[in-house]
Design a protein around this motif. Structure first.
Motif, PDB file in Angstrom:
ATOM      1  N   LEU A  23     -69.617 -42.823  65.605  1.00 59.97           N
ATOM      2  CA  LEU A  23     -70.423 -41.793  64.957  1.00 59.97           C
ATOM      3  C   LEU A  23     -71.594 -42.379  64.189  1.00 59.97           C
ATOM      4  N   GLU A  24     -71.352 -43.411  63.395  1.00 59.20           N
ATOM      5  CA  GLU A  24     -72.421 -43.978  62.576  1.00 59.20           C
ATOM      6  C   GLU A  24     -73.558 -44.527  63.443  1.00 59.20           C
ATOM      7  N   GLU A  25     -73.218 -45.187  64.532  1.00 55.70           N
ATOM      8  CA  GLU A  25     -74.244 -45.722  65.442  1.00 55.70           C
ATOM      9  C   GLU A  25     -75.054 -44.593  66.076  1.00 55.70           C
ATOM     10  N   ALA A  26     -74.377 -43.529  66.500  1.00 55.62           N
ATOM     11  CA  ALA A  26     -75.072 -42.395  67.110  1.00 55.62           C
ATOM     12  C   ALA A  26     -76.019 -41.731  66.108  1.00 55.62           C
ATOM     13  N   LEU A  27     -75.571 -41.523  64.872  1.00 50.82           N
ATOM     14  CA  LEU A  27     -76.408 -40.891  63.850  1.00 50.82           C
ATOM     15  C   LEU A  27     -77.609 -41.759  63.493  1.00 50.82           C
ATOM     16  N   GLU A  28     -77.395 -43.077  63.389  1.00 53.72           N
ATOM     17  CA  GLU A  28     -78.502 -43.972  63.073  1.00 53.72           C
ATOM     18  C   GLU A  28     -79.527 -44.005  64.206  1.00 53.72           C
ATOM     19  N   THR A  29     -79.068 -43.929  65.433  1.00 52.80           N
ATOM     20  CA  THR A  29     -79.989 -43.888  66.570  1.00 52.80           C
ATOM     21  C   THR A  29     -80.814 -42.610  66.531  1.00 52.80           C
ATOM     22  N   LEU A  30     -80.169 -41.478  66.274  1.00 52.08           N
ATOM     23  CA  LEU A  30     -80.882 -40.204  66.221  1.00 52.08           C
ATOM     24  C   LEU A  30     -81.828 -40.120  65.021  1.00 52.08           C
TER      25      LEU A  30
END
Length: 69
Positions: A23-30
């Protein structure tokens, strides 16, 4: 009861491919920048608590959605 989302998964039926991201990686990418999950959870909880579902009533979703604007 507490529910935590730990990952984001996207399934492409056309290619039979399942992609999974923490989740954290996906949110940081977005977001394009680091995201503090604890701070974001507090923001979302505060918005949810501030909504008075009884005042909005089941037939007036626009009133409830105004709290998230």
């Amino acid at each position: 009861m507490e529910i935590y989302i730990k990952r984001v998964e996207i399934y492409s039926a056309r290619y039979g491919n399942l992609r999974t991201w923490p989740l954290e990686e996906a949110l940081e990418t977005l977001a394009g920048e680091p995201v503090d999950l604890e701070d974001e959870r507090r923001v979302v909880l505060a918005k949810l608590v501030s909504v008075s579902w009884q005042a909005a009533g089941p037939c007036r979703p626009a009133a409830a959605n105004a709290a998230f604007a």
